[in-house]
Write an enzyme that holds these catalytic residues in place. Structure first.
Site, PDB file in Angstrom:
ATOM      1  N   GLY A  59       6.360 -42.046 -19.662  1.00 18.22           N
ATOM      2  CA  GLY A  59       5.093 -42.330 -18.975  1.00 18.22           C
ATOM      3  C   GLY A  59       5.298 -42.006 -17.508  1.00 18.22           C
ATOM      4  O   GLY A  59       5.611 -42.870 -16.696  1.00 18.22           O
ATOM      5  N   THR A  60       5.131 -40.726 -17.189  1.00 15.40           N
ATOM      6  CA  THR A  60       5.515 -40.284 -15.839  1.00 15.40           C
ATOM      7  C   THR A  60       4.516 -40.710 -14.757  1.00 15.40           C
ATOM      8  O   THR A  60       4.809 -40.565 -13.577  1.00 15.40           O
ATOM      9  CB  THR A  60       5.722 -38.762 -15.809  1.00 15.40           C
ATOM     10  OG1 THR A  60       4.637 -38.153 -16.505  1.00 15.40           O
ATOM     11  CG2 THR A  60       7.028 -38.375 -16.457  1.00 15.40           C
TER      12      THR A  60
ATOM     13  N   CYS B 210       3.826 -38.388 -21.830  1.00 13.34           N
ATOM     14  CA  CYS B 210       2.384 -38.641 -21.969  1.00 13.34           C
ATOM     15  C   CYS B 210       1.733 -38.932 -20.628  1.00 13.34           C
ATOM     16  O   CYS B 210       0.551 -39.249 -20.569  1.00 13.34           O
ATOM     17  CB  CYS B 210       2.113 -39.744 -22.968  1.00 13.34           C
ATOM     18  SG  CYS B 210       2.811 -41.323 -22.474  1.00 13.34           S
TER      19      CYS B 210
ATOM     20  N   TYR C 194       8.003 -32.801 -27.281  1.00 12.97           N
ATOM     21  CA  TYR C 194       6.565 -32.504 -27.172  1.00 12.97           C
ATOM     22  C   TYR C 194       6.009 -32.966 -25.833  1.00 12.97           C
ATOM     23  O   TYR C 194       6.631 -33.740 -25.114  1.00 12.97           O
ATOM     24  CB  TYR C 194       5.772 -33.154 -28.323  1.00 12.97           C
ATOM     25  CG  TYR C 194       5.741 -34.662 -28.265  1.00 12.97           C
ATOM     26  CD1 TYR C 194       4.764 -35.323 -27.519  1.00 12.97           C
ATOM     27  CD2 TYR C 194       6.674 -35.434 -28.952  1.00 12.97           C
ATOM     28  CE1 TYR C 194       4.738 -36.703 -27.452  1.00 12.97           C
ATOM     29  CE2 TYR C 194       6.659 -36.804 -28.888  1.00 12.97           C
ATOM     30  CZ  TYR C 194       5.683 -37.443 -28.137  1.00 12.97           C
ATOM     31  OH  TYR C 194       5.657 -38.800 -28.048  1.00 12.97           O
TER      32      TYR C 194
ATOM     33  N   ARG D  83      -4.863  -1.220  -7.207  1.00 14.46           N
ATOM     34  CA  ARG D  83      -4.124  -2.495  -7.251  1.00 14.46           C
ATOM     35  C   ARG D  83      -4.598  -3.270  -8.463  1.00 14.46           C
ATOM     36  O   ARG D  83      -5.667  -2.973  -9.027  1.00 14.46           O
ATOM     37  CB  ARG D  83      -4.333  -3.287  -5.966  1.00 14.46           C
ATOM     38  CG  ARG D  83      -5.780  -3.589  -5.697  1.00 14.46           C
ATOM     39  CD  ARG D  83      -5.982  -4.212  -4.339  1.00 14.46           C
ATOM     40  NE  ARG D  83      -7.381  -4.099  -3.990  1.00 14.46           N
ATOM     41  CZ  ARG D  83      -7.882  -4.333  -2.798  1.00 14.46           C
ATOM     42  NH1 ARG D  83      -7.112  -4.661  -1.812  1.00 14.46           N
ATOM     43  NH2 ARG D  83      -9.172  -4.237  -2.580  1.00 14.46           N
TER      44      ARG D  83
ATOM     45  N   ASP E 262       3.494 -43.942 -14.398  1.00 16.48           N
ATOM     46  CA  ASP E 262       4.159 -45.141 -13.894  1.00 16.48           C
ATOM     47  C   ASP E 262       5.570 -44.840 -13.401  1.00 16.48           C
ATOM     48  O   ASP E 262       6.025 -45.414 -12.422  1.00 16.48           O
ATOM     49  CB  ASP E 262       4.218 -46.222 -14.988  1.00 16.48           C
ATOM     50  CG  ASP E 262       2.966 -47.094 -14.928  1.00 16.48           C
ATOM     51  OD1 ASP E 262       2.626 -47.539 -13.816  1.00 16.48           O
ATOM     52  OD2 ASP E 262       2.333 -47.302 -15.971  1.00 16.48           O
TER      53      ASP E 262
ATOM     54  N   GLY F  56      -7.666  -7.363   5.054  1.00 13.67           N
ATOM     55  CA  GLY F  56      -8.505  -7.419   6.256  1.00 13.67           C
ATOM     56  C   GLY F  56      -7.896  -8.156   7.437  1.00 13.67           C
ATOM     57  O   GLY F  56      -8.549  -8.334   8.456  1.00 13.67           O
TER      58      GLY F  56
ATOM     59  N   HIS G  74      -9.069 -42.788  -8.462  1.00 17.91           N
ATOM     60  CA  HIS G  74      -9.286 -43.366  -9.787  1.00 17.91           C
ATOM     61  C   HIS G  74     -10.328 -42.575 -10.577  1.00 17.91           C
ATOM     62  O   HIS G  74     -10.113 -42.180 -11.723  1.00 17.91           O
ATOM     63  CB  HIS G  74      -9.720 -44.833  -9.632  1.00 17.91           C
ATOM     64  CG  HIS G  74     -10.098 -45.468 -10.918  1.00 17.91           C
ATOM     65  ND1 HIS G  74     -11.405 -45.524 -11.364  1.00 17.91           N
ATOM     66  CD2 HIS G  74      -9.334 -46.039 -11.882  1.00 17.91           C
ATOM     67  CE1 HIS G  74     -11.427 -46.118 -12.536  1.00 17.91           C
ATOM     68  NE2 HIS G  74     -10.185 -46.448 -12.872  1.00 17.91           N
TER      69      HIS G  74
ATOM     70  N   ARG H 179      -4.448 -45.114 -25.745  1.00 15.40           N
ATOM     71  CA  ARG H 179      -4.404 -46.311 -24.889  1.00 15.40           C
ATOM     72  C   ARG H 179      -5.373 -47.332 -25.469  1.00 15.40           C
ATOM     73  O   ARG H 179      -6.597 -47.174 -25.351  1.00 15.40           O
ATOM     74  CB  ARG H 179      -4.828 -45.961 -23.465  1.00 15.40           C
ATOM     75  CG  ARG H 179      -3.871 -45.045 -22.714  1.00 15.40           C
ATOM     76  CD  ARG H 179      -4.483 -44.718 -21.361  1.00 15.40           C
ATOM     77  NE  ARG H 179      -3.535 -44.155 -20.419  1.00 15.40           N
ATOM     78  CZ  ARG H 179      -3.498 -42.869 -20.078  1.00 15.40           C
ATOM     79  NH1 ARG H 179      -4.331 -42.018 -20.635  1.00 15.40           N
ATOM     80  NH2 ARG H 179      -2.619 -42.438 -19.180  1.00 15.40           N
TER      81      ARG H 179
ATOM     82  N   SER I 257       8.581 -42.004 -25.122  1.00 17.22           N
ATOM     83  CA  SER I 257       7.542 -41.193 -24.502  1.00 17.22           C
ATOM     84  C   SER I 257       7.587 -41.493 -23.012  1.00 17.22           C
ATOM     85  O   SER I 257       7.451 -42.646 -22.598  1.00 17.22           O
ATOM     86  CB  SER I 257       6.178 -41.550 -25.086  1.00 17.22           C
ATOM     87  OG  SER I 257       5.194 -40.772 -24.464  1.00 17.22           O
TER      88      SER I 257
ATOM     89  N   MET J 123      -5.087  -7.301   9.215  1.00 14.26           N
ATOM     90  CA  MET J 123      -4.501  -6.446  10.250  1.00 14.26           C
ATOM     91  C   MET J 123      -5.418  -5.239  10.506  1.00 14.26           C
ATOM     92  O   MET J 123      -6.498  -5.166   9.939  1.00 14.26           O
ATOM     93  CB  MET J 123      -3.109  -6.022   9.823  1.00 14.26           C
ATOM     94  CG  MET J 123      -2.130  -7.188   9.870  1.00 14.26           C
ATOM     95  SD  MET J 123      -0.505  -6.725   9.335  1.00 14.26           S
ATOM     96  CE  MET J 123      -0.720  -6.457   7.616  1.00 14.26           C
TER      97      MET J 123
ATOM     98  N   ARG K 147      -3.063   3.043   8.872  1.00 14.93           N
ATOM     99  CA  ARG K 147      -3.388   1.749   8.263  1.00 14.93           C
ATOM    100  C   ARG K 147      -2.168   0.860   8.163  1.00 14.93           C
ATOM    101  O   ARG K 147      -1.058   1.334   7.905  1.00 14.93           O
ATOM    102  CB  ARG K 147      -3.880   1.935   6.819  1.00 14.93           C
ATOM    103  CG  ARG K 147      -5.186   2.636   6.678  1.00 14.93           C
ATOM    104  CD  ARG K 147      -5.444   2.834   5.176  1.00 14.93           C
ATOM    105  NE  ARG K 147      -6.435   3.857   4.938  1.00 14.93           N
ATOM    106  CZ  ARG K 147      -7.719   3.606   4.706  1.00 14.93           C
ATOM    107  NH1 ARG K 147      -8.148   2.362   4.680  1.00 14.93           N
ATOM    108  NH2 ARG K 147      -8.552   4.582   4.491  1.00 14.93           N
TER     109      ARG K 147
ATOM    110  N   LYS L 178       0.839  -1.210   0.000  1.00 17.02           N
ATOM    111  CA  LYS L 178       0.000   0.000   0.000  1.00 17.02           C
ATOM    112  C   LYS L 178       0.872   1.258   0.000  1.00 17.02           C
ATOM    113  O   LYS L 178       0.635   2.195  -0.775  1.00 17.02           O
ATOM    114  CB  LYS L 178      -0.925  -0.029   1.215  1.00 17.02           C
ATOM    115  CG  LYS L 178      -1.917   1.089   1.220  1.00 17.02           C
ATOM    116  CD  LYS L 178      -2.914   0.953   2.349  1.00 17.02           C
ATOM    117  CE  LYS L 178      -3.990  -0.052   1.968  1.00 17.02           C
ATOM    118  NZ  LYS L 178      -4.691  -0.604   3.098  1.00 17.02           N
TER     119      LYS L 178
END
Ligand code: PEP
Ligand code: MG
Length: 889
Positions: free
Chosen positions: A769-770, A835, A855, A335, A772, A100, A451, A557, A767, A102, A91, A21
């Protein structure tokens, strides 16, 4: 001497020192805006205050008094002067906005003498005494810690005693009576009289604001927002302006553009003859800002110009607080305004068109996470909701349908073109067809990454998880929330963006990419270095992905094609086959079905690359649940121990038991299936090649890529690659057509990443497969981890966040980086992508770019988000590079 106090016009606008402020007020003063004058006591002073056992040091005191002198000279008013009294606000103002949390004291400087001066000066007794009583009330609360209840109670007694209904009916004399009563309250509670010396009021208020840095609210808020406790708050002392001095005064709040739609039109409201708190209190209905043009044309014109100036100065939409005191405009605060996703896009694009920001800046202005709001059907904002229950907002979008409690039934009813919502305690892979058939899924258990949530997000379908307040009774086919019973067939509406469940149908809005959104995405496409593909398993999803700008399919898949209601019996026959010949019969039936799907996907993607993964999950996932089967067999044994049905079910149960695994995630799945049942992979490869041949004959361009899952040793890939090549040669011979097809693998286990140099010799692409890879790197089974301990780990900060949502860059990421580097060194033509679900998450996308992937691939509904996030990653890197170069000069 340390400097602790800064006048607004000193030219210092450092946020760390002056708080948000204070820095803002100094900056607005610097650019010549009508800001009521004042000074800021720095955050360093706050820290000194705490270091010296909560005392204001003489050094700080002297600097405050000096600054007060300057303020008095500049305004021509003096604190405590009965003729020309200066009134100030005190203030808080931290570095990070803590709205809000303080404390604030307004109208400081009021006492029995100055109130009379104010009355004379303003020629308004009523206003002066009203201001005085407001001050006593606020000061008593913030500084003297007397409960506001006592003051409210007294005010109510006096008001009602006079037969009034509201405060504006009170006269100056009435307020005087209230003030006397207030002073008595103070005396009763503090055993001393109300401090009338304005300087004493000032220093007590400064201490109180410093103290409020450590009130309970502020501490909790800082913990939630991760704001460090050592920063401290600044204190802003500013001369008061009054919006309640009569009908030529007022106060209001305005956004420079519409924060809901982004339209470049002033948006806000104001109240004539009122103070800021009256706008917030909601007792009087404020007027739309446009009517200020009629009521105070000159002020309106000046305000519009100020808005333009502020927007250009801060180069963004502003949220501005203003006050008009006797026809004179004052700006109290500005702001960056909060906004919806729709508004964020429109504002970014239009600011670029108005030459205020660059294209790159416009791209950076929109938070990719916010885009979810726009890519799903949603409830019309104009509708007033009546919530029945609330769970976790697991997958965004809204849907209406009949409640159904069983996946098979959901599919059966949906086949009759009736919209259904699947409600289950939780879902398992067995329920996938029910999720597919339903408009949305609700579970009473499970988290945001359960899931149901993962599957629904992948499909872009709304989902609510962990809705514990609904008590599901699967036997009675109903759920209860309190006294309300919802039976199967009843209509509900769910909002996966908020987690709310409502009764009946509710009006919806279809998702659409607005013109501005499309334009922003084309700008993003020009900037990004990463390709963006989609994970899609059927022609409809592929079409959606193409429509959203995917440059190909990164993961198809194929097991989802096996789950179709018409196919699952054939798949089960195939699994139950005792001999190779029997299995071939089922596979021959499946081949044309798969081929048809592949043709649809190739056609939808119009020559863009399509990566098809051969079968991945363990075979038991296609068979019925063991427990349910056991119950059925037991029942049949009691009823008729010789029936064919019993015989069939017993055979099925034997097979289910045979395929049962202790650790299915680490069991007979992925390429291990193809190694043991090569005929399954051969069928799939042929179906792909026949589909290629067919679409080529139809004149459609194709770029097929076949992907072998879960390879851990190069020999697995060697063998599977050869198998695919052979299938391809066979189809080429049969059809007499020539075509190319890349063959690659997923990197999903640490060994594959660590031996990527060997594996790359057999692969055209990797590719990652993050999903697994995260499971196998951490050694967590996702379903178990998310259901049992992961939440506690995150809450207790053992882990910074869920590694299945945002890539664990230090661990899993290191394997990805190693895999890319080893792979590319050994095979420079190797293409690399991701992927896993991380491919649609902004921080993981930045990481993918930084380690040099080609990619990313994510669910179709996340493609626009990924395009934007990829562009942001590229721009941020470019900016970093520029900064580094500048440092070297
Ligand atoms: C992965 O493991 O990251 C992956 C994409 O495969 P799936 O989620 O189908 O196991
Ligand atoms: Mg996988």
């Amino acid at each position: 001497m340390n400097k602790f106090v800064y006048m607004f016009d000193e030219g210092n606008n450092k946020k760390e020192l002056l708080g948000g402020k204070g820095a803002n007020l100094a900056e607005m003063t610097r650019i010549g805006l009508p800001v009521p004058f004042g000074f800021t006591i720095s955050t360093e002073a706050c820290n000194t205050y705490y270091d010296t056992g909560k005392t204001i040091s003489t050094e700080i005191e002297l600097q405050v008094l000096e600054a007060l002198n300057t303020l008095e000279e500049k305004t021509g008013k003096r604190l405590g002067d009965p003729e020309k009294p200066l009134l100030v606000s005190v203030r808080s103002g931290a570095v990070h906005s803590m709205p809000g949390m303080m404390d604030t004291v307004l109208n400081l400087g009021m006492n029995d003498e100055t109130v009379e001066g104010m009355a004379k000066l303003t020629n308004n007794d009523r206003f002066a005494y009203d201001s005085y009583r407001r001050f006593i009330q606020m000061f008593s609360d913030v500084v003297l810690h007397i409960d506001g209840f006592y003051f409210e109670q007294l005010l109510e007694e006096i008001r009602e005693g006079k037969g009034y209904h509201s405060d504006p009916e009170m006269t100056a004399e009435d307020w005087k009576e209230v003030i006397n009563g207030y002073k008595d309250i103070v005396k009763r509670h503090t055993k001393r009289t109300f401090p009338e010396d304005p300087k004493e009021q000032l220093f007590l208020s400064i201490s109180a604001v410093f103290d409020s840095w450590n009130n309970q609210r502020a501490i909790v808020y800082r913990r939630l927002q991760k704001i460090p406790g050592h920063l401290g708050t600044a204190v802003n002392i500013q001369s008061m302006v009054f919006g309640n001095m009569g009908n030529d005064s007022g106060t209001g709040v305005a956004f420079t553009r519409n924060p809901s739609t982004g339209e470049a039109k002033l948006y806000g409201e104001y109240l004539i003859n009122a103070q800021g708190e009256d706008v917030v209190a909601g007792i009087r209905t404020p007027q739309p800002i446009a009517t200020l043009q009629d009521e105070m044309p000159e002020v309106y014109q000046q305000f519009v110009e100020t808005c333009h100036l502020l927007e250009r100065h801060y180069q963004d939409m502003q949220d501005i607080e203003f006050t008009v005191e006797r026809g004179e405009l004052f700006i109290l605060q500005t702001r960056t305004g909060k906004r919806t996703a729709q508004a964020a896009i429109r504002i970014a694009v239009e600011l670029e068109e108005e030459l205020i920001i660059s294209k790159k800046e416009a791209i950076l202005r929109v938070d990719p996470d916010q885009l979810n709001q726009l890519l799903h059907r949603r409830i019309d904002e104009a509708y007033v909701r009546k919530q029945l229950a609330k769970g976790l907002p697991a997958s965004p979008g809204a849907a209406t349908g009949q409640v159904v409690f069983d996946a098979d039934e959901a599919e059966r009813i949906a086949n009759d073109k009736i919209k259904v919502i699947l409600v289950r305690p939780e879902t398992t892979p067995d329920d996938i067809h029910g999720i597919v058939a339903s408009q949305a899924t609700v579970t009473s258990r499970g988290g945001m990454t359960s899931h149901a949530a993962v599957v629904a997000r992948g499909m872009g379908k709304p989902c609510i998880c962990g809705c514990e307040s609904i008590k599901i009774d699967l036997k009675l086919k109903q759920f209860k929330v309190g006294d309300t019973i919802v039976k199967q067939g009843d209509i509900i509406t769910v909002d996966g963006s908020t987690g709310e469940i409502m009764l009946d149908e509710i009006p919806m809005i279809e998702p659409q990419l607005s013109d501005e959104f499309q334009l922003l995405l084309t700008w993003a496409d020009e900037e990004r270095l990463l390709g963006v593909r989609a994970n899609a398993d059927n022609p409809e999803d592929a079409k959606k992905a193409f429509e959203f700008g995917a440059g190909g399919i990164g993961l198809c898949r194929t097991e989802h094609m096996f789950m179709d209601a018409h196919r699952i019996p054939i798949v089960q026959d195939m699994i139950l086959s005792e001999t190779y010949e029997e299995r071939k019969v089922s596979l021959t039936k499946l081949l044309p079905m798969q081929q048809e799907d592949f043709e649809g996907i190739f056609e939808a993607m119009q020559g863009q690359p399509v990566t098809i993964r051969l079968l991945d999950p363990p075979l038991h996932e296609f068979l019925p649940d063991k427990e349910e089967l056991l119950v059925e067999v037991t029942k049949l044994q009691i009823l008729d121990s010789n029936s064919k049905e019993l015989n069939d079910k017993e055979q099925l149960l034997r097979k289910v038991r045979q395929l049962e695994e202790l650790n299915p995630m680490l069991g007979h799945r992925g390429c291990r299936l193809g190694m043991i049942y090569p005929e399954i992979y051969i069928m799939q490869a042929k179906a792909i090649f026949y589909a290629i041949a067919k679409v080529i004959e139809n004149g459609v361009d194709v770029k097929p890529e076949i992907m072998i899952p879960l390879v851990g040793h190069v020999n697995e890939l060697k063998e599977m690659r050869q198998l695919v090549i052979n299938a391809g040669m066979q189809v080429k011979e049969e059809t007499g057509l020539e075509f190319d097809c890349l063959i690659g693998t997923m990197i999903e286990v640490p060994r594959a990443a660590l031996t990527a140099d060997q594996i790359a010799q057999e692969a055209d692409f990797f590719s990652f497969g993050t999903n697994d890879l995260t499971q196998t790197t951490f050694g967590y089974s996702r379903d178990d981890a998310e259901g049992k301990f992961l939440q506690a780990y995150i809450e207790n900060k053992v882990l910074p966040e869920n590694p299945f949502s945002s890539l664990d860059q230090e661990g899993v990421g290191k394997l990805v980086e190693t895999g890319v580097n080893l792979g590319k060194e050994s095979n420079p033509r190797l293409k690399t992508g991701i992927c896993g679900e991380h491919g649609g998450e902004k921080n993981s996308i930045q990481f993918c770019q930084d380690v040099g992937l080609d990619y990313i691939s994510c669910s179709p509904y996340r493609v626009p988000l990924a395009r934007l996030a990829a562009a942001q990653a590229a721009i941020k890197n470019e900016q970093k590079q520029c900064e580094n170069e500048l440092l070297q000069i």
